[in-house]
Each structure stands twice: as structure tokens, then as C-alpha cells.
Design a protein around this motif. Structure first.
Motif, PDB file in Angstrom:
ATOM      1  N   ALA A 121       0.824  -1.211   0.000  1.00  0.00           N
ATOM      2  CA  ALA A 121       0.000   0.000   0.000  1.00  0.00           C
ATOM      3  C   ALA A 121       0.858   1.261   0.000  1.00  0.00           C
ATOM      4  CB  ALA A 121      -0.929  -0.011   1.216  1.00  0.00           C
ATOM      5  N   GLY A 122       2.161   1.104   0.219  1.00  0.00           N
ATOM      6  CA  GLY A 122       3.054   2.268   0.201  1.00  0.00           C
ATOM      7  C   GLY A 122       3.492   2.643   1.603  1.00  0.00           C
ATOM      8  N   PRO A 123       4.676   3.258   1.711  1.00  0.00           N
ATOM      9  CA  PRO A 123       5.263   3.529   3.029  1.00  0.00           C
ATOM     10  C   PRO A 123       4.480   4.547   3.849  1.00  0.00           C
ATOM     11  CG  PRO A 123       6.593   4.479   1.269  1.00  0.00           C
ATOM     12  CD  PRO A 123       5.549   3.646   0.612  1.00  0.00           C
ATOM     13  N   GLN A 124       3.580   5.297   3.193  1.00  0.00           N
ATOM     14  CA  GLN A 124       2.805   6.265   3.978  1.00  0.00           C
ATOM     15  C   GLN A 124       1.559   5.634   4.598  1.00  0.00           C
ATOM     16  OE1 GLN A 124       4.112   8.952   5.023  1.00  0.00           O
ATOM     17  NE2 GLN A 124       5.817   8.339   3.692  1.00  0.00           N
ATOM     18  N   ALA A 125       1.284   4.378   4.227  1.00  0.00           N
ATOM     19  CA  ALA A 125       0.104   3.708   4.795  1.00  0.00           C
ATOM     20  C   ALA A 125       0.239   3.702   6.311  1.00  0.00           C
ATOM     21  CB  ALA A 125       0.013   2.294   4.247  1.00  0.00           C
ATOM     22  N   ARG A 126      -0.843   4.037   6.973  1.00  0.00           N
ATOM     23  CA  ARG A 126      -0.785   4.131   8.448  1.00  0.00           C
ATOM     24  C   ARG A 126      -1.219   2.801   9.064  1.00  0.00           C
ATOM     25  NH1 ARG A 126      -0.680   8.172  11.517  1.00  0.00           N
ATOM     26  NH2 ARG A 126      -2.562   7.627  12.674  1.00  0.00           N
ATOM     27  N   VAL A 127      -0.336   2.275   9.881  1.00  0.00           N
ATOM     28  CA  VAL A 127      -0.566   0.937  10.439  1.00  0.00           C
ATOM     29  C   VAL A 127      -0.345   0.973  11.946  1.00  0.00           C
ATOM     30  CG1 VAL A 127       0.285  -1.443  10.457  1.00  0.00           C
ATOM     31  CG2 VAL A 127       0.218  -0.177   8.315  1.00  0.00           C
ATOM     32  N   LEU A 128      -1.242   0.330  12.689  1.00  0.00           N
ATOM     33  CA  LEU A 128      -1.069   0.181  14.144  1.00  0.00           C
ATOM     34  C   LEU A 128      -1.056  -1.311  14.473  1.00  0.00           C
ATOM     35  CD1 LEU A 128      -1.074   1.354  17.106  1.00  0.00           C
ATOM     36  CD2 LEU A 128      -3.569   1.066  17.039  1.00  0.00           C
ATOM     37  N   VAL A 129      -0.050  -1.742  15.237  1.00  0.00           N
ATOM     38  CA  VAL A 129       0.004  -3.124  15.729  1.00  0.00           C
ATOM     39  C   VAL A 129      -0.253  -3.091  17.233  1.00  0.00           C
ATOM     40  CG1 VAL A 129       1.443  -5.182  16.009  1.00  0.00           C
ATOM     41  CG2 VAL A 129       1.719  -3.731  13.975  1.00  0.00           C
ATOM     42  N   LEU A 130      -1.218  -3.893  17.677  1.00  0.00           N
ATOM     43  CA  LEU A 130      -1.544  -3.970  19.109  1.00  0.00           C
ATOM     44  C   LEU A 130      -1.149  -5.341  19.640  1.00  0.00           C
ATOM     45  CD1 LEU A 130      -5.150  -2.509  18.764  1.00  0.00           C
ATOM     46  CD2 LEU A 130      -3.262  -1.357  19.959  1.00  0.00           C
ATOM     47  N   ASP A 131      -0.474  -5.380  20.761  1.00  0.00           N
ATOM     48  CA  ASP A 131      -0.153  -6.681  21.366  1.00  0.00           C
ATOM     49  C   ASP A 131      -0.318  -6.599  22.878  1.00  0.00           C
ATOM     50  OD1 ASP A 131       1.305  -9.432  20.404  1.00  0.00           O
ATOM     51  OD2 ASP A 131       1.745  -8.956  22.500  1.00  0.00           O
ATOM     52  N   ILE A 394       3.622   0.599  17.075  1.00  0.00           N
ATOM     53  CA  ILE A 394       3.452  -0.685  17.777  1.00  0.00           C
ATOM     54  C   ILE A 394       3.115  -0.367  19.221  1.00  0.00           C
ATOM     55  CG2 ILE A 394       4.597  -2.825  18.484  1.00  0.00           C
ATOM     56  CD1 ILE A 394       6.412  -2.431  15.976  1.00  0.00           C
ATOM     57  N   ARG A 395       1.952  -0.782  19.640  1.00  0.00           N
ATOM     58  CA  ARG A 395       1.461  -0.437  20.981  1.00  0.00           C
ATOM     59  C   ARG A 395       1.410  -1.719  21.820  1.00  0.00           C
ATOM     60  NH1 ARG A 395      -3.327   3.467  20.281  1.00  0.00           N
ATOM     61  NH2 ARG A 395      -1.566   4.657  19.449  1.00  0.00           N
ATOM     62  N   LEU A 396       2.212  -1.735  22.855  1.00  0.00           N
ATOM     63  CA  LEU A 396       2.323  -2.936  23.694  1.00  0.00           C
ATOM     64  C   LEU A 396       1.377  -2.860  24.885  1.00  0.00           C
ATOM     65  CD1 LEU A 396       6.217  -3.098  23.521  1.00  0.00           C
ATOM     66  CD2 LEU A 396       4.586  -4.507  22.246  1.00  0.00           C
ATOM     67  N   ASN A 397       1.322  -3.922  25.650  1.00  0.00           N
ATOM     68  CA  ASN A 397       0.466  -3.992  26.858  1.00  0.00           C
ATOM     69  C   ASN A 397      -0.983  -3.658  26.525  1.00  0.00           C
ATOM     70  OD1 ASN A 397       2.795  -4.404  28.673  1.00  0.00           O
ATOM     71  ND2 ASN A 397       3.296  -2.295  28.098  1.00  0.00           N
ATOM     72  N   SER A 398      -1.416  -4.007  25.315  1.00  0.00           N
ATOM     73  CA  SER A 398      -2.740  -3.611  24.823  1.00  0.00           C
ATOM     74  C   SER A 398      -3.492  -4.856  24.359  1.00  0.00           C
ATOM     75  CB  SER A 398      -2.588  -2.634  23.651  1.00  0.00           C
ATOM     76  OG  SER A 398      -1.868  -1.495  24.059  1.00  0.00           O
ATOM     77  N   GLY A 414     -14.789  -0.510   7.192  1.00  0.00           N
ATOM     78  CA  GLY A 414     -13.707  -0.561   8.167  1.00  0.00           C
ATOM     79  C   GLY A 414     -14.190  -1.277   9.411  1.00  0.00           C
ATOM     80  N   ALA A 415     -13.379  -1.222  10.438  1.00  0.00           N
ATOM     81  CA  ALA A 415     -13.762  -1.903  11.677  1.00  0.00           C
ATOM     82  C   ALA A 415     -13.258  -1.095  12.869  1.00  0.00           C
ATOM     83  CB  ALA A 415     -13.166  -3.309  11.718  1.00  0.00           C
ATOM     84  N   GLU A 416     -13.995  -1.254  13.978  1.00  0.00           N
ATOM     85  CA  GLU A 416     -13.584  -0.597  15.221  1.00  0.00           C
ATOM     86  C   GLU A 416     -12.929  -1.649  16.115  1.00  0.00           C
ATOM     87  OE1 GLU A 416     -15.841   2.389  18.190  1.00  0.00           O
ATOM     88  OE2 GLU A 416     -16.406   0.283  18.390  1.00  0.00           O
ATOM     89  N   VAL A 417     -11.852  -1.266  16.735  1.00  0.00           N
ATOM     90  CA  VAL A 417     -11.085  -2.196  17.570  1.00  0.00           C
ATOM     91  C   VAL A 417     -10.993  -1.620  18.978  1.00  0.00           C
ATOM     92  CG1 VAL A 417      -8.826  -3.298  17.893  1.00  0.00           C
ATOM     93  CG2 VAL A 417      -9.712  -2.928  15.578  1.00  0.00           C
ATOM     94  N   THR A 418     -11.423  -2.419  19.959  1.00  0.00           N
ATOM     95  CA  THR A 418     -11.329  -1.981  21.357  1.00  0.00           C
ATOM     96  C   THR A 418     -10.228  -2.767  22.047  1.00  0.00           C
ATOM     97  OG1 THR A 418     -13.696  -1.559  21.395  1.00  0.00           O
ATOM     98  CG2 THR A 418     -12.626  -1.774  23.536  1.00  0.00           C
ATOM     99  N   TYR A 419      -9.441  -2.081  22.826  1.00  0.00           N
ATOM    100  CA  TYR A 419      -8.389  -2.783  23.567  1.00  0.00           C
ATOM    101  C   TYR A 419      -8.309  -2.240  24.992  1.00  0.00           C
ATOM    102  CZ  TYR A 419      -5.555   1.373  22.488  1.00  0.00           C
ATOM    103  OH  TYR A 419      -5.096   2.664  22.363  1.00  0.00           O
ATOM    104  N   VAL A 420      -7.767  -3.083  25.861  1.00  0.00           N
ATOM    105  CA  VAL A 420      -7.614  -2.716  27.271  1.00  0.00           C
ATOM    106  C   VAL A 420      -6.133  -2.491  27.540  1.00  0.00           C
ATOM    107  CG1 VAL A 420      -7.908  -3.494  29.653  1.00  0.00           C
ATOM    108  CG2 VAL A 420      -9.623  -4.069  27.930  1.00  0.00           C
ATOM    109  N   ARG A 421      -5.852  -1.379  28.161  1.00  0.00           N
ATOM    110  CA  ARG A 421      -4.452  -1.050  28.465  1.00  0.00           C
ATOM    111  C   ARG A 421      -4.416  -0.336  29.800  1.00  0.00           C
ATOM    112  NH1 ARG A 421      -0.170   2.893  25.392  1.00  0.00           N
ATOM    113  NH2 ARG A 421       1.436   1.321  25.153  1.00  0.00           N
TER     114      ARG A 421
END
Ligand SMILES: Cc1cc2nc3c(=O)[nH]c(=O)nc-3n(C[C@H](O)[C@H](O)[C@H](O)COP(=O)(O)OP(=O)(O)OC[C@H]3O[C@@H](n4cnc5c(N)ncnc54)[C@H](O)[C@@H]3O)c2cc1C
Length: 644
Positions: A121-131, A394-398, A414-421
């Protein structure tokens, strides 16, 4: 063979349980007992908000933590509360963050999905990784130690680049893009023969509880069985059985064709093969019982004899079994012989170096350096992983607790993502979402999924296991005994071995027996007699109920007993312990003994991985194989589905 003359040390003081070694049970500087409190009260915990920013704090560097790691306390309680319907914070605070892609799970598969998505998608694509863990990598986790001023590394999970098949196009492409040449590294940076060249051998330890006496057999696989077994508790008949199994060329199923034999062997366990077909002495059957722990996390009672033939266990040399799939469902036994397997290479921290290279590709300034060699000693700057201005974060403890298509799945935007941190719930949205998390958890995250798909995901029971890294003052005891690895069929840990020797970039493993080093121990909490999945469920419960003190006592006792003849003193010689607990370890693979006879495209992982609106499903669980190449290939498939 070495008799254990020295009486074993048994008291906690003898074992060194009171010694001030590095074993601290702390996460984010908060006592584990506080983090392990039930989730709802954790929401109210003072400091919950502070924990949310833990990865941004100066000095945050989880690879150096000791004590209980892997699925560490604080990482999974919210997931279990969700499973048990114990209530979670239902109203998330909106972060108002929107990404082109949100990835749930920061293991190899999730990081690969982020990497491939940005490639396409190209280097400007915005990506979030949750772990949910305090470190990225999933099973590809790094254990780092500072021993006498030198960095010493070990894999907390994934041990090496290795698969029963050559890496496919996606996985091979990812490796190339990261600068990893496993063939070249395997030749130049890893020395699998290091200890053998020092005259050290493989050993087996017979424990008195199982075999009647503590005895170390030195030279398994290299010393002729007759010589190795002289003076052991094995009777003359049992010794003959060993010789027939290890070195003989008996056809134990005469009169059948290769395919008929393979069919029979696919329907009986290896234990049953040894007991009922070979008619081996019960003590011999017991000796082999743990030989499958490393590959499958269960004993020979739960794995087919055919799969054991596939991975090279003994007893089949005279049976003229042809390679290739069986007539029964075209089922191919486990093993490497058909394709030659993949290239093999062990980074000093296992495949954590691959995870680090993926993170470098996503957030370059968080991982200094530019090569697959310098990544080994690079100090990751965790504070840079989740910066607002960066396209990849990259967001940890999530821990993600809910993923919901925005609108009807057929036309979702799209989709909504809920996480606990840190005890609070937050939401983000993504034009696309890849679930690279445990697939059996997806029904709780996406209850709207079709019932058939959720039922398939529930079947994906993972294998629990424990990889422990123990730091030693030196390895002279191993040298004196002439051993570098020990198989322990009756032990708490089924086997352990000295750190595999690597020399890469600025890093070199311990080369002299007088230097500190690391030992790798493996425990699989299986429960013989139950089905494979029930063994895993029971083992997982056991793991979660086992305290660090119990692990430590067992480690000290087992090393002390096994190495007593080399003057090993667990109280004096152990300097740090990191227990990597993986209740959800290996992804399920097809087991011909227990799984329904259905074609590949009807297996649970295939039914469970169907795309659902803006949500695609990855992780090695979705590929039916507990390997890094599978995790990458599944990431590639999921990204392609979303971009199609
Ligand atoms: C002890 C051990 C040794 C292994 N050794 C090898 C080996 O030598 N070679 C090999 O090829 N393979 C090995 N494997 C298999 C290994 O699982 C794969 O190679 C690969 O690393 C799996 O990557 P993954 O991303 O699919 O899964 P994982 O590594 O499990 O990553 C998934 C991540 O998602 C996170 N997650 C789960 N649920 C949520 C949620 N709700 N919210 C946020 N995050 C979530 C998990 O905690 C985890 O961090 C080993 C596995 C184990 C357990």
C-alpha cells in the motif's frame, strides 16, 4: 555412563532457593501479585494509567526481565475475564485514531502483515500493531542477560528458522527483504558441531522415580546401545529391545505393502507400536515416551507411529516404508525427507531477531543498525515504537477485547477495535483489520462471526509448553561429564541443552567452559492417557497454576541431580532464571490419531480463517502449522484478501 554417587540435594537451602539471583517477579516495576488481580479491580488500580505509558518510559527494556516471562502476569487476565463473561470495561474511550490497517497481535504473523501491507500500500500507509505483551514478537521472544559484563542471549520461545518444507514465496520474500540469508548464516554464524568438536555428547538421565536409580547415560546416539546400557536397570531382554529398535532391521509388520503399513501406523500411537507391535519391555516404552515432547508437546501416547517415523524416531529401519503421502486421505506424515525441509539457522535469541528486523522495517529509528547481523546486539528503543507522527506504530500492553465491522460486513467500510491497556478500554478504527492473534480467541472478539466459523476456531487448541533460560556461573560440570544435552524421560523438564554456539556481528556465545553461559530447558505439561487436546487443556491449567518458586525448585533439583557427577552445585552455580511460560504455544497441526478424517480444505483452521467484512485472519493457527514460515504465509494471504 555415570552413576550418581553423590546424594541428591533436596532441601531448599541446599538447592539455593534463598540465593539472591536474578529472578525478580516484577512487570513495569509493579509486583506481579498486584497485576494478577482480577481485571475489574485492575481497572480501579491506582497506577493503571501510568502502566499505559510504560513502553515510553526511559529504560523500558523487557528482554532483560527475569522471573515469569512468556505469557507473563498482567498480559492475559483480561482475555480470561472476557472468555468467562466476567465483565470488562464496556465503554471505551475513543482515541480518534484511524489507520489504514490495524493488526491485532504483534507476533511474527502480525508484524509480517504490517510489513507486507506497507510494501503493497506504500510507506505512507498508516498501520497500528496492538499486542497484549510487554514486548513484541509473540512466541519469537528474546531473553537477554548481562553475565559478567557480557551480553548473553537465548530464545524465550521460537528457537530457529526451520520448517518441514522450504519457505514458500511469501515467507522467502519476507526473509530476503529483511536481509536474512538463512543458508549463508547457517554456514557462517552458527556452529551446531561446537560441543561435539570438544568431545561432548548427548546424554539421557534415568531418574530413580521412573527407572529405579538416578543414572546418566553418556553418548546417546553415538555409543553402541549394548555398551551404553551395560549396568543399567534395563534387563537383558530390555537391552535387546533397545538394540532391535535403535540398530536392528526388523520388519515389525511383515507381509504388508508399504502403503498398508503406513495406514496401520497412522492409526496407532508410537507408544502402542513399541508396546504391541515391537513388544518392547515396558521400561523401554517408558524411555521413549518423551521423545515427541519437543515437536508436539505431548508424549508418544498421543502421536501416531507414522508421524514418529516421519521425524526419524527409531524402529522403522527394516520396514521399507516409502516416502510420500498415504492412501488414507493423502495424509503426509510429519517430517523433512520428502522436501528436504527449509534452511536451518539459529539466531542467538531465536527468531526474535526476525521480529526485531520486522520492527526495524516498520519503525526504523527504534532499532539501530542496518543488517541481519547487527540487529542481534541492537538495543531497541521502545519509546519510539508508538510515536504519533510515525506511519507505523506498535502499541504494547494492549489486549484487544472487541473487533466490530463498521456497518454490514458485506459492505463494511472498516472496523472498530477496542483494547484494554493499563486497566482502561480504548478504541481505534481501521479501514482494514488483520487478526493475527490466537484464532481460538476470535469468537470472543467477533461474536457476529458465522456459528460454523466460530465452532471451527474453538477447535484450534494450542499446545502449552515452557522454555526456560538459566544462567550459569560456568559450564565446567557439563565439560567434566562430557555432555552438552540431556534427554530426561522422567524429568520435570523433558530435556535441556547448553546454549547453541553462535558468532554473529559483535556477538559470540560462551566459548570457554570457565565462562558464564545459558542453559535451555523444556517442559511440556502433558497428561498421558487423555486425547491430545485434553492433554493441552489440562496442561495449560497446570501451567497457569504453577508458581515461579515451583519452577525454580524443579530447575535447581533437576540440574543438581543430573549434573552431580560434574560437581555442579545448584545453589552456587545458578545466577539467573527466566521461565517463559506459553500456555497457548504451538498452533495445532493435523493429528491422524485424533482429528476427523476430512480433506485439507475442510480442516478447522481453513474454516476458521475466512475473511469477515473488513477483518481478515492470519497467524500460524490459520495455517495448521507451528512454524515461522506458516505465520508469514498466513499474513500474506490475509493482506492479499484485504487489498483484493
Ligand atoms: C516455545 C515455542 C517454540 C517454537 N519454536 C519454533 C521454531 O523453532 N521454529 C519455528 O518456525 N516455529 C517455532 N514455534 C512456532 C511459532 O509459534 C511460530 O514460528 C511463530 O512465531 C508464530 O507467530 P504468530 O504471529 O503466528 O503467533 P504468536 O507468536 O503467538 O503471536 C501472536 C501474538 O498475538 C498476541 N495476542 C493474542 N491475543 C491478543 C489480543 N486479544 N490482543 C492483542 N494481542 C493478542 C499474542 O499474545 C502474541 O503476542 C515455536 C512456538 C513456541 C510456543
Amino acid at each position: 555412563m555415570t552413576d550418581q554417587q553423590t546424594p541428591p540435594k533436596t532441601s531448599d537451602v541446599d538447592l539455593g532457593m534463598d540465593r539472591p539471583i536474578s529472578r525478580r517477579d516484577f512487570v513495569h516495576g509493579v509486583a506481579v501479585s498486584a497485576l494478577a488481580a482480577p481485571l475489574l479491580s485492575a481497572c480501579e488500580l491506582p497506577g493503571g494509567g501510568a502502566a499505559a505509558a510504560a513502553q515510553d518510559a526511559p529504560g523500558y527494556y523487557p528482554p532483560l526481565l527475569n522471573g515469569l516471562r512468556g505469557s507473563h502476569p498482567g498480559s492475559f487476565e483480561a482475555a480470561h475475564a472476557l472468555r468467562d463473561g466476567n465483565g470488562l470495561p464496556l465503554l471505551p474511550s475513543a482515541t480518534h485514531e484511524h489507520y489504514d490497517l490495524v493488526v491485532v497481535g504483534g507476533g511474527i504473523s502480525g508484524l509480517t502483515a504490517a510489513h507486507l501491507f506497507r510494501q503493497k500500500a506504500g510507506p505512507q500507509a498508516r498501520v497500528l500493531v496492538l499486542d497484549n505483551h510487554d514486548d513484541f514478537g509473540g512466541h519469537a521472544k528474546r531473553n537477554e542477560f548481562n553475565l559478567n559484563g557480557r551480553m548473553r542471549l537465548m530464545n524465550g520461545g521460537t528457537l530457529l528458522i526451520d520448517s518441514p518444507r522450504p519457505y514458500g514465496p511469501v515467507a522467502a520474500g519476507v526473509m530476503t527483504s529483511l536481509g536474512i540469508d538463512a543458508v549463508e548464516l547457517g554456514k557462517s554464524a552458527w556452529d551446531p558441531a561446537f560441543y561435539t568438536n570438544l568431545g561432548m555428547k548427548a546424554a539421557a538421565f534415568l531418574d530413580r522415580e521412573t527407572f529405579g536409580v538416578d543414572k546418566l547415560l553418556v553418548g546417546i546416539g553415538s555409543v553402541p546401545p549394548a555398551q551404553l546400557l551395560a549396568g543399567t536397570p534395563f534387563s537383558a531382554r530390555a537391552q535387546d529391545d533397545f538394540i532391535r529398535i535403535e540398530g536392528g532391521r526388523t520388519d515389525f509388520l511383515p507381509g504388508l505393502t508399504s502403503d498398508q503399513k503406513k495406514d496401520r501406523l497412522s492409526r496407532m500411537s508410537y507408544e502402542a507400536f513399541l508396546r504391541d507391535v515391537v513388544k518392547a519391555d515396558p521400561l523401554v516404552v517408558r524411555f521413549y515416551a518423551a521423545r515427541t515432547h519437543g515437536e508436539w508437546g505431548v508424549g508418544t501416547d498421543a502421536i501416531s507411529a507414522l508421524d514418529c517415523w516421519g521425524i526419524g524416531l527409531p524402529g522403522f529401519a527394516g520396514m521399507n516404508l516409502a516416502r510420500g503421502s498415504t492412501a488414507r486421505m493423502g495424509f503426509t506424515p510429519a517430517g523433512y525427507a520428502d522436501t528436504g525441509g527449509s534452511a536451518r539457522y539459529h539466531f542467538p535469541d531465536g527468531n526474535a531477531s526476525i521480529a526485531r528486523l520486522l520492527v526495524r522495517s516498520l519503525v526504523p529509528d527504534a532499532v539501530p543498525g542496518s543488517t541481519a547481523s547487527d540487529v542481534v546486539t541492537a538495543r531497541v528503543d521502545y519509546a519510539k515504537l508508538d510515536r504519533a507522527g510515525n506511519p507505523a506504530r506498535i502499541r504494547l500492553n494492549s489486549l484487544v477485547t472487541r473487533v466490530r465491522n463498521i456497518g454490514d460486513p458485506k459492505s463494511a467500510t472498516g472496523a472498530e477495535v477496542t483494547y484494554v491497556r493499563g486497566g482502561r478500554a480504548f478504541s481505534v478504527s481501521g479501514s482494514s483489520v488483520v487478526l493475527a492473534c490466537y484464532n481460538h480467541m476470535i469468537p470472543y472478539l467477533c461474536p457476529e462471526l458465522p456459528e460454523e466459523q466460530k465452532a471451527a476456531q474453538h477447535e484450534l487448541v494450542k499446545t502449552p509448553l515452557v522454555y526456560t533460560s538459566v544462567a550459569l556461573r560456568n559450564w565446567t560440570a557439563f565439560q567434566k561429564l562430557g555432555i552438552d544435552r540431556v534427554y530426561a524421560p522422567g524429568g520435570y523438564h523433558s530435556y535441556f541443552f547448553l546454549d547453541w554456539h553462535t558468532k554473529i556481528g559483535d556477538y559470540e556465545s560462551s566459548s570457554s567452559p570457565e565462562e558464564p553461559t545459558l542453559v535451555h530447558l523444556v517442559r511440556t505439561p502433558c497428561k498421558p492417557g487423555l486425547s491430545e487436546h485434553d492433554q493441552h487443556r489440562a496442561g495449560r491449567a497446570e501451567l497457569l497454576a504453577t508458581s515461579f518458586a515451583t519452577f525454580e525448585r524443579e530447575i535447581r533439583s533437576q540440574l543438581g541431580r543430573t549434573l552431580a557427577g560434574g560437581d555442579f552445585d545448584p545453589a552456587r552455580d545458578i545466577t539467573a532464571i527466566t521461565v517463559n511460560r506459553w500456555p497457548h504455544g504451538y498452533a495445532p497441526e493435523y493429528n491422524a490419531l485424533w482429528d476427523p478424517e476430512v480433506p485439507e480444505n475442510e480442516r478447522a483452521w481453513v474454516l476458521g480463517r475466512r475473511r469477515f467484512g473488513s477483518i481478515a485472519i492470519a497467524k500460524c493457527d490459520a495455517g495448521g502449522g507451528a512454524y515461522t514460515d506458516v505465520a508469514m504465509e498466513q499474513a500474506g494471504r490475509a493482506v492479499n484478501e484485504l487489498l483484493a
